[in-house]
Write an enzyme that holds these catalytic residues in place. Structure first.
Site, PDB file in Angstrom:
ATOM      1  N   ASP A   1       0.791  -1.237   0.000  1.00  0.00           N
ATOM      2  CA  ASP A   1       0.000   0.000   0.000  1.00  0.00           C
ATOM      3  C   ASP A   1       0.821   1.284   0.000  1.00  0.00           C
ATOM      4  OD1 ASP A   1      -2.608  -1.119  -0.095  1.00  0.00           O
ATOM      5  OD2 ASP A   1      -2.386  -1.750   1.980  1.00  0.00           O
TER       6      ASP A   1
ATOM      7  N   ASP B   1      -6.398  -4.090  -6.584  1.00  0.00           N
ATOM      8  CA  ASP B   1      -6.097  -2.777  -6.016  1.00  0.00           C
ATOM      9  C   ASP B   1      -4.637  -2.375  -6.258  1.00  0.00           C
ATOM     10  OD1 ASP B   1      -7.832  -4.578  -4.719  1.00  0.00           O
ATOM     11  OD2 ASP B   1      -8.050  -3.293  -2.977  1.00  0.00           O
TER      12      ASP B   1
HETATM   13  N1  GLY Z   1      -7.338  -1.625  -1.108  1.00  0.00           N
HETATM   14  C1  GLY Z   1      -8.369  -2.061  -0.274  1.00  0.00           C
HETATM   15  C2  GLY Z   1      -9.734  -1.692  -0.694  1.00  0.00           C
HETATM   16  O1  GLY Z   1      -9.992  -1.203  -1.763  1.00  0.00           O
HETATM   17  O2  GLY Z   1     -10.619  -1.891   0.114  1.00  0.00           O
END
Ligand code: GLY
Length: 399
Positions: free
Chosen positions: A114, A174
């Site tokens: 992230d 993601d």
């Molecule tokens: N990256 C986590 C979400 O979109 O919830």
């Protein structure tokens, strides 16, 4: 970038001048940005003096917050940067800088993917708007940390380290969002390794995450020896074979900026195919604010996910720069509808309410019963980004 420039101008003019009975789009955007500034200042003031604290949501009438470790830590600083970009308020600038600083230590994060979200939304926007040289070091260190999660044998950046008994090498859709940090690092440092990693990640994701209809899986886990998927499933969606709404938006946004940065037509085609799949989806509501999963069994009696709408709107506005006039009109019409709906009282909070978040009604992780029908920092972030992008488009047209 603007190969369809003049056609796009005509189309924007038509867009801006249509619907005489409705409030002008530029007015909707301006009012939404003014409100966003007021609401974000209230949010910023709330956590003054609470070092390291960042807003997260507002659940059951209570504020929730996190430290910088939570994947969303960069979004509120990013909201402040967009609000500053539009209003140029010195007070907002002061807060944008101080909340951005709260995320700095994440430049050393190597235990999850992230880092791109955390640093590019905060320091990335800060650098874009201020040119602050010190932000470059933070972003480059962060990109190096993120790149440690790239395994050349698999050819992707690993998303998560947990659940090792289920997933050998999990990659979630993601993760497409984190490549933008690597592409920035390649340009800044001249190190092409960052581009090569991004291209490999994007290509393998295109190959293995997507179904023939251009919907995508949430999690694909790879066998570290063969480099091929050994599991395809969901984590936050309704079912392994369903289309989790935010995941679809992440994919659309990801391939759109990849085309902006790399000009590889395959990425443009991928973004167009995803956009067209979503826009024509039989369970896409008329206002284009998706339910939390396109295959949720209780549609229409289930929750919308405003975050999925905001990410999609922002991506469609950018995508409209790269396509012919007819497609551009289609994408901008959808984005306009989304923005008008989001800016209405049905989705925009009242000043000082909603925990001082701008938008209501997002869904974090429905199957985990976490953050369902609540405000979320990333909905606000991609909303103010979409407002900014559309405002810029309207004003470019007037030059
Ligand atoms: N990256 C986590 C979400 O979109 O919830």
């Amino acid at each position: 970038m603007r190969q369809y420039g003049w056609l796009s101008c005509i189309m924007i003019f038509l867009l801006a001048s249509s619907c005489a009975s409705e409030q002008k789009l530029v007015t909707v955007i301006d009012e939404a940005l003014i409100f966003s500034e007021k609401q974000s200042l209230l949010m910023a003031e709330k956590y003054v003096g609470q070092e390291g604290v960042l807003p997260r949501s507002y659940v059951d009438g209570r504020d929730t917050y996190s430290d910088s470790r939570w994947w969303c830590s960069g979004f509120f600083p990013g909201v402040l940067w967009y609000v500053y970009e539009n209003g140029k308020s010195p007070e907002v600038l002061k807060y944008a800088k101080s909340y951005t600083q709260r995320v700095e230590r994440e430049k050393y994060t190597t235990d999850n993917h992230d880092v791109g979200f955390m640093l590019y939304c905060s320091f990335g926007n800060g650098l874009r708007l201020t040119g602050d040289e010190t932000y470059k070091e933070v972003l480059l260190t962060g990109a190096k940390s993120l790149s440690t999660r790239y395994n050349p044998n698999v050819g992707l950046i690993k998303s998560w380290d947990h659940n090792k008994h289920i997933w050998q090498y999990p990659v979630i859709i993601d993760n497409m969002m984190n490549l933008e940090l690597l592409l920035w690092a390649a340009k800044y440092s001249g190190d092409s390794a960052f581009v090569n990693m991004s291209v490999s990640h994007a290509d393998k994701t295109m190959q293995h995450h997507f179904r023939p209809d251009y919907s995508s899986y949430h999690v694909v886990s790879y066998d570290t020896i063969t480099g091929l998927p050994h599991r395809k499933q969901t984590h936050q969606g309704y079912a392994d074979e369903s289309s989790w709404s935010r995941g679809q938006s992440w994919g659309l946004y990801g391939y759109t900026y990849l085309y902006r940065e790399l000009k590889d037509k395959r990425y443009l085609d991928q973004a167009i195919n995803i956009a067209d799949f979503l826009i024509a989806h039989p369970r896409m509501p008329e206002d284009y604010i998706p339910y939390w999963d396109y295959d949720a069994p209780d549609i229409p009696d289930t929750y919308r996910d405003v975050s999925a709408a905001c990410i999609m709107a922002s991506a469609l506005i950018e995508l409209s720069d790269f396509v012919d006039a007819k497609s551009a009109r289609k994408y901008l019409n959808v984005a306009e509808k989304q923005i008008r709906t989001l800016a209405s009282p049905a989705y925009t909070a009242k000043l000082g309410e909603n925990g001082s978040f701008i938008l209501k009604h997002s869904v974090g992780a429905y199957p985990l019963n976490s953050e369902v029908d609540v405000p979320l920092t990333y909905a606000d972030y991609y909303y103010v980004e979409a407002l900014t992008r559309l405002k810029r488009k309207l004003s470019d047209n007037q030059k």
